[in-house]
Design a protein around this motif. Structure first.
Motif, PDB file in Angstrom:
ATOM      1  N   ASN A   1       9.891 -10.915   1.038  1.00 53.39           N
ATOM      2  CA  ASN A   1       9.425  -9.681   0.382  1.00 53.39           C
ATOM      3  C   ASN A   1       9.512  -8.468   1.309  1.00 53.39           C
ATOM      4  OD1 ASN A   1       8.727 -10.930  -2.113  1.00 53.39           O
ATOM      5  ND2 ASN A   1       6.927 -11.810  -1.078  1.00 53.39           N
ATOM      6  N   ARG A   2      10.696  -8.316   1.918  1.00 50.38           N
ATOM      7  CA  ARG A   2      10.829  -7.308   2.965  1.00 50.38           C
ATOM      8  C   ARG A   2      12.246  -6.737   2.971  1.00 50.38           C
ATOM      9  NH1 ARG A   2      10.245 -10.491   7.552  1.00 50.38           N
ATOM     10  NH2 ARG A   2      12.333  -9.876   8.151  1.00 50.38           N
ATOM     11  N   ILE A   3      12.310  -5.450   3.309  1.00 51.18           N
ATOM     12  CA  ILE A   3      13.585  -4.799   3.619  1.00 51.18           C
ATOM     13  C   ILE A   3      13.582  -4.491   5.104  1.00 51.18           C
ATOM     14  CG2 ILE A   3      14.940  -2.673   3.302  1.00 51.18           C
ATOM     15  CD1 ILE A   3      15.038  -4.229   0.778  1.00 51.18           C
TER      16      ILE A   3
ATOM     17  N   ILE B   1      14.945  -1.326  13.385  1.00 47.34           N
ATOM     18  CA  ILE B   1      14.199  -0.111  13.696  1.00 47.34           C
ATOM     19  C   ILE B   1      13.063   0.141  12.709  1.00 47.34           C
ATOM     20  CG2 ILE B   1      16.033   1.047  14.980  1.00 47.34           C
ATOM     21  CD1 ILE B   1      16.840   2.514  12.432  1.00 47.34           C
ATOM     22  N   ALA B   2      13.051  -0.547  11.578  1.00 48.23           N
ATOM     23  CA  ALA B   2      11.975  -0.353  10.603  1.00 48.23           C
ATOM     24  C   ALA B   2      11.971  -1.522   9.624  1.00 48.23           C
ATOM     25  CB  ALA B   2      12.150   0.956   9.844  1.00 48.23           C
ATOM     26  N   SER B   3      10.826  -1.700   8.944  1.00 49.51           N
ATOM     27  CA  SER B   3      10.729  -2.655   7.836  1.00 49.51           C
ATOM     28  C   SER B   3       9.917  -2.031   6.722  1.00 49.51           C
ATOM     29  CB  SER B   3      10.060  -3.956   8.281  1.00 49.51           C
ATOM     30  OG  SER B   3      10.946  -4.728   9.048  1.00 49.51           O
ATOM     31  N   LEU B   4      10.237  -2.392   5.486  1.00 50.98           N
ATOM     32  CA  LEU B   4       9.482  -1.926   4.323  1.00 50.98           C
ATOM     33  C   LEU B   4       9.129  -3.140   3.477  1.00 50.98           C
ATOM     34  CD1 LEU B   4      11.962   0.294   4.870  1.00 50.98           C
ATOM     35  CD2 LEU B   4      10.934   1.352   2.872  1.00 50.98           C
ATOM     36  N   GLN B   5       7.976  -3.075   2.827  1.00 51.07           N
ATOM     37  CA  GLN B   5       7.626  -4.140   1.899  1.00 51.07           C
ATOM     38  C   GLN B   5       8.369  -3.944   0.584  1.00 51.07           C
ATOM     39  OE1 GLN B   5       3.305  -3.243   2.543  1.00 51.07           O
ATOM     40  NE2 GLN B   5       3.147  -5.461   2.214  1.00 51.07           N
ATOM     41  N   ALA B   6       8.753  -5.044  -0.044  1.00 47.19           N
ATOM     42  CA  ALA B   6       9.394  -4.966  -1.354  1.00 47.19           C
ATOM     43  C   ALA B   6       9.155  -6.287  -2.058  1.00 47.19           C
ATOM     44  CB  ALA B   6      10.883  -4.698  -1.222  1.00 47.19           C
ATOM     45  N   GLN B   7       9.159  -6.292  -3.390  1.00 47.32           N
ATOM     46  CA  GLN B   7       8.910  -7.505  -4.161  1.00 47.32           C
ATOM     47  C   GLN B   7      10.235  -8.213  -4.442  1.00 47.32           C
ATOM     48  OE1 GLN B   7       5.097  -5.516  -6.491  1.00 47.32           O
ATOM     49  NE2 GLN B   7       6.881  -6.192  -7.664  1.00 47.32           N
ATOM     50  N   ALA B   8      10.502  -9.299  -3.711  1.00 51.43           N
ATOM     51  CA  ALA B   8      11.730 -10.073  -3.899  1.00 51.43           C
ATOM     52  C   ALA B   8      12.949  -9.164  -4.044  1.00 51.43           C
ATOM     53  CB  ALA B   8      11.609 -10.992  -5.110  1.00 51.43           C
ATOM     54  N   PRO B   9      13.231  -8.360  -3.027  1.00 57.39           N
ATOM     55  CA  PRO B   9      14.308  -7.378  -3.164  1.00 57.39           C
ATOM     56  C   PRO B   9      15.691  -8.030  -3.239  1.00 57.39           C
ATOM     57  CG  PRO B   9      13.585  -7.476  -0.884  1.00 57.39           C
ATOM     58  CD  PRO B   9      12.628  -8.323  -1.677  1.00 57.39           C
ATOM     59  N   SER B  10      16.545  -7.454  -4.076  1.00 53.50           N
ATOM     60  CA  SER B  10      17.949  -7.895  -4.102  1.00 53.50           C
ATOM     61  C   SER B  10      18.829  -6.696  -3.755  1.00 53.50           C
ATOM     62  CB  SER B  10      18.296  -8.550  -5.439  1.00 53.50           C
ATOM     63  OG  SER B  10      17.995  -7.711  -6.528  1.00 53.50           O
ATOM     64  N   GLY B  11      19.467  -6.065  -4.753  1.00 53.78           N
ATOM     65  CA  GLY B  11      20.433  -5.006  -4.444  1.00 53.78           C
ATOM     66  C   GLY B  11      19.809  -3.748  -3.864  1.00 53.78           C
TER      67      GLY B  11
ATOM     68  N   ALA C   1       0.820  -1.212   0.000  1.00 53.73           N
ATOM     69  CA  ALA C   1       0.000   0.000   0.000  1.00 53.73           C
ATOM     70  C   ALA C   1       0.851   1.258   0.000  1.00 53.73           C
ATOM     71  CB  ALA C   1      -0.910  -0.001   1.225  1.00 53.73           C
ATOM     72  N   LEU C   2       2.031   1.180   0.601  1.00 53.66           N
ATOM     73  CA  LEU C   2       2.833   2.387   0.753  1.00 53.66           C
ATOM     74  C   LEU C   2       3.544   2.801  -0.524  1.00 53.66           C
ATOM     75  CD1 LEU C   2       4.398   1.725   4.245  1.00 53.66           C
ATOM     76  CD2 LEU C   2       2.797   3.545   3.631  1.00 53.66           C
ATOM     77  N   VAL C   3       3.617   1.922  -1.502  1.00 53.59           N
ATOM     78  CA  VAL C   3       4.386   2.223  -2.698  1.00 53.59           C
ATOM     79  C   VAL C   3       3.473   2.836  -3.756  1.00 53.59           C
ATOM     80  CG1 VAL C   3       5.873   1.288  -4.487  1.00 53.59           C
ATOM     81  CG2 VAL C   3       5.891   0.292  -2.192  1.00 53.59           C
ATOM     82  N   ARG C   4       3.780   4.064  -4.142  1.00 52.26           N
ATOM     83  CA  ARG C   4       2.980   4.712  -5.175  1.00 52.26           C
ATOM     84  C   ARG C   4       3.403   4.225  -6.548  1.00 52.26           C
ATOM     85  NH1 ARG C   4       3.392  10.974  -4.556  1.00 52.26           N
ATOM     86  NH2 ARG C   4       5.588  10.450  -4.638  1.00 52.26           N
ATOM     87  N   ASP C   5       2.438   3.962  -7.396  1.00 54.36           N
ATOM     88  CA  ASP C   5       2.791   3.636  -8.777  1.00 54.36           C
ATOM     89  C   ASP C   5       3.161   4.909  -9.516  1.00 54.36           C
ATOM     90  OD1 ASP C   5       2.566   0.876  -8.853  1.00 54.36           O
ATOM     91  OD2 ASP C   5       0.383   1.008  -8.917  1.00 54.36           O
ATOM     92  N   VAL C   6       3.960   4.729 -10.563  1.00 54.75           N
ATOM     93  CA  VAL C   6       4.393   5.884 -11.338  1.00 54.75           C
ATOM     94  C   VAL C   6       3.191   6.637 -11.886  1.00 54.75           C
ATOM     95  CG1 VAL C   6       5.674   6.634 -13.347  1.00 54.75           C
ATOM     96  CG2 VAL C   6       6.546   4.772 -11.948  1.00 54.75           C
ATOM     97  N   GLU C   7       2.212   5.879 -12.340  1.00 59.87           N
ATOM     98  CA  GLU C   7       1.046   6.498 -12.968  1.00 59.87           C
ATOM     99  C   GLU C   7       0.344   7.459 -12.025  1.00 59.87           C
ATOM    100  OE1 GLU C   7       2.575   3.340 -14.927  1.00 59.87           O
ATOM    101  OE2 GLU C   7       1.655   3.135 -12.953  1.00 59.87           O
TER     102      GLU C   7
ATOM    103  N   HIS D   1      12.777   6.307   6.676  1.00 58.37           N
ATOM    104  CA  HIS D   1      12.620   4.917   6.240  1.00 58.37           C
ATOM    105  C   HIS D   1      11.321   4.692   5.483  1.00 58.37           C
ATOM    106  CE1 HIS D   1      14.153   4.987  10.542  1.00 58.37           C
ATOM    107  NE2 HIS D   1      15.248   4.903   9.824  1.00 58.37           N
ATOM    108  N   THR D   2      11.112   5.432   4.424  1.00 60.59           N
ATOM    109  CA  THR D   2       9.869   5.249   3.681  1.00 60.59           C
ATOM    110  C   THR D   2      10.149   4.948   2.215  1.00 60.59           C
ATOM    111  OG1 THR D   2       9.715   7.612   3.238  1.00 60.59           O
ATOM    112  CG2 THR D   2       8.515   6.793   5.138  1.00 60.59           C
ATOM    113  N   SER D   3       9.188   4.282   1.610  1.00 69.58           N
ATOM    114  CA  SER D   3       9.212   4.040   0.179  1.00 69.58           C
ATOM    115  C   SER D   3       8.486   5.185  -0.507  1.00 69.58           C
ATOM    116  CB  SER D   3       8.507   2.714  -0.115  1.00 69.58           C
ATOM    117  OG  SER D   3       8.442   2.523  -1.504  1.00 69.58           O
ATOM    118  N   LEU D   4       9.066   5.710  -1.572  1.00 68.49           N
ATOM    119  CA  LEU D   4       8.486   6.873  -2.249  1.00 68.49           C
ATOM    120  C   LEU D   4       7.761   6.499  -3.531  1.00 68.49           C
ATOM    121  CD1 LEU D   4      11.515   9.299  -1.818  1.00 68.49           C
ATOM    122  CD2 LEU D   4       9.446   9.191  -0.427  1.00 68.49           C
ATOM    123  N   ALA D   5       8.242   5.482  -4.236  1.00 63.70           N
ATOM    124  CA  ALA D   5       7.640   5.140  -5.533  1.00 63.70           C
ATOM    125  C   ALA D   5       8.194   3.823  -6.040  1.00 63.70           C
ATOM    126  CB  ALA D   5       7.939   6.238  -6.555  1.00 63.70           C
ATOM    127  N   ARG D   6       7.481   3.245  -6.987  1.00 60.10           N
ATOM    128  CA  ARG D   6       7.984   2.077  -7.713  1.00 60.10           C
ATOM    129  C   ARG D   6       8.037   2.431  -9.198  1.00 60.10           C
ATOM    130  NH1 ARG D   6       5.025  -2.209  -5.877  1.00 60.10           N
ATOM    131  NH2 ARG D   6       6.825  -2.935  -4.690  1.00 60.10           N
TER     132      ARG D   6
END
Lengths: 408, 408
Positions: free
Chosen positions: A373-375, A386-396, A24-30, A62-67
């Motif tokens: 699926n987490r950072i 101190i924090a966690s963020l959702q991510a889709q199979a994060p690597s680098g 929910a926290l990740v805004r799509d580019v559109e 520690h926030t996600s701004l966009a995908r």
């Protein structure tokens, strides 16, 4: 800290192709709103390799701004930042080179510049990008503003002038790039300081460096370039300050060794950490971290660890080393105290710890936990999450402070 | 590179109080247009000390973006950057602490927090500012967002608990600040990691470090803190990694020495450059640059130079050292090649060369030529001038990459 650029061979752990829901926290580019006026010194980019997307994040809260999606095959993807830290350049495995805007959250341009590529670098003045290619081999140079091609370095070798795959591509001071020819066993230094004005790259070729170089790194001051050799013991060292640079063999016993070991994943050479008076590096095939004298390049200690190390990352002050491991022991991180050489903490964040990135002055370290699926964000002082963020199979994970470092 | 924070005593060269005309390229704050969306990784701030103003500049195309006035007495002013590289915090001599916005080109807030102050620092997480004061002495801690006071460290000493002037204030890893008590001859380590949440600074006090410490620096990894002693030979070294840190005397013979020398300007300790395996530092009162072993802190070479050195700055790759000099020889820069220890170039840019700042990866170096009201930009590869900018009696030059470095 030292940095690897490419990795030719690796045996990765099991790949989770789960169906992802968009956090929910990740805004799509559109859906992006009017771009926010903000500084870019606390931004970062996280590679989501299964979905060909990246997340833009900021480390202050520690926030996600966009995908941003549509970046191609991001397995083993890496990226570099523009000198103003507004743009990231993503090197995809499928030969794609993408320029993304960290402020407007848009894909500015994407070119497919080769059939198969493995990492890249940005020149010390920020004007040029170089991309390392497997198919058709060689290195391509681009204008970082426009992504227009500037030059091609064909990397021909042998009597047929076959094109070699290139690996271990890094920037070096003075508008240079340095890279290694996998098939030829050579290291080339390309002076591109006149390329933007139309000049050709001036090449210095070092022959017979050893068999099957699979990756390389450059020291944090841009002086030493070191290539790992899959085909034999030891590594190839070049002192770039020399009037006539030569490749010298160091660390005999390092590399594949005489025994054939079950190597689950060749360690990334980015995983060489410079801390105090030494380098710390992952042993190949052994459950060990080695420490090496930074002047003589001779080994002086061995630290037993939980598994085969992949990344051996120094906290920016060099006081701690954080280590992750190859499959099947890739659910664990160990923290080594540098003065004593002891493991002071073991963490089990979850399945498939793929990468770790410290903030510039080391107040945080971000960890990608792919199969969850987490950072996770840790405070390295207390070694607590101190924090966690959702991510889709994060690597680098890559933070913008890299723009100001040599060889990253 | 290492960084000085403060300088207690200095005998500066003649001061030019010329009438300045505003250079055409510099926009006044009043005339600022809608803020431009841009990255902040290539920005910088130039102190114009005679007029109490700063210029905001960018290094990609060497342009001045704006001037901000009303910052108070900027003699010996220094500044630090916010962790996102959007804001600069200017420490004025008159006790003023100003927060300026590099994107909107506005003075966000200015507080006068003491009667006389000399530099400051920002904590490794970017949340706290610390300011070093002469009147009334001690160190004040502020919230970097709001400039609201968080804590005061009184720096009392002796039987009367008099307040000491403080010098050599730097940030250290782990939310700490380190500073030196000029009057008391003490070094204090303040752990402020709990201050934002309301906790008091936890103080570690090292007594009897030597007489009249006038300045200090911290090594690039945040491990070693070194204070210069005006009252005696040698310097005081603290290993901040020790369980119980102590001050140890090093470099006997360094400092004022046994002979009374005409010292035109005490060298800035920022002018300690870390390059290769050594530190390079200005001799006090002699026309010499000294090289010191970075492990043993013993002197191992002396390089004869043009005058009494002030700043001894390493190019980011450590391959060159750039040196400027005290009055009356302050019209000259010499460039030392590190591997050979030879002077390879001498420049005469103009009268009163006050400061030099390299870009993060060393593709440029900016030089303030105070009495010519000019900033010169050099390409350090070719050691040729590539641009000039107008400035009003420029002194310190600071680029945003400092936000990501320990102790700067």
């Amino acid at each position: 800290m030292v940095k690897r650029r490419t990795l030719l061979k690796s045996i990765t752990g099991g790949f989770t192709a789960a169906a992802f829901s968009t956090p929910a926290l990740v805004r799509d580019v559109e859906a992006a709103e009017a771009p926010e006026l903000r500084g870019t010194g606390d931004l970062g980019v996280i590679v989501e390799r299964a979905s060909g997307s990246v997340q833009i994040v900021e480390t202050t809260t520690h926030t996600s701004l966009a995908r941003i999606s549509g970046l191609g095959d991001l397995s083993h993807a890496s990226l570099v930042f523009s000198r103003d830290e507004r743009f990231a350049f993503v090197f995809a495995r499928d030969g794609g080179l993408s320029k993304i805007d960290l402020l407007t959250h848009r894909l500015v341009k994407r070119v497919v510049q080769a059939g198969n590529s493995i990492g890249g670098a940005i020149s010390d003045d920020g004007s040029l990008l170089a991309v390392s290619n497997y198919k058709p081999g060689g290195v391509n140079i681009f204008n970082s503003q426009t992504l227009e091609p500037i030059a091609t370095i064909a990397a021909g070798f042998g009597s047929n002038n076959d094109l070699s795959k290139t690996v271990g591509l890094v920037d070096a001071p003075g508008g240079r790039f340095v890279f290694t020819l996998y098939d030829a066993g050579e290291i080339w230094i390309a002076d591109c300081s006149k390329c933007l004005a139309g000049g050709k790259p001036e090449l210095t070729k070092l022959r017979d460096i050893g068999l099957l170089p699979y990756d390389a790194l450059i020291s944090g001051d841009g002086r030493y370039y070191i290539a790992g050799l899959f085909g034999e013991d030891g590594m190839a060292l070049v002192d770039l300050w020399a009037d006539k640079p030569v490749a010298k063999r160091i660390l005999n016993g390092y590399g594949r060794g005489e025994k054939t070991l079950p190597v689950y994943k060749m360690p990334h050479l980015e995983g060489w950490a410079q801390a105090g008076d030494g380098f710390y590096l992952p042993a190949v095939g052994h459950h060990e971290v080695l420490s090496v004298n930074a002047r003589t390049f001779s080994q002086d200690n061995t630290i037993k660890v939980h598994g085969q190390p992949v990344f051996v990352m120094a906290r920016p002050d060099g006081r701690q080393i954080w280590v992750n491991f190859a499959h099947p022991r890739n659910d664990t991180i160990q923290v080594i105290d540098v003065p004593t050489g002891k493991i002071i903490k073991q963490l089990k964040p979850g399945k498939a710890i793929l990468h770790m990135e410290f903030t510039a002055r080391g107040d945080q370290v971000w960890v990608s936990v792919r199969d969850e699926n987490r950072i996770d964000v840790y405070d390295p002082r207390t070694i607590t999450r101190i924090a966690s963020l959702q991510a889709q199979a994060p690597s680098g994970i890559f933070f913008t402070w890299r723009a100001g470092r040599i060889g990253l």
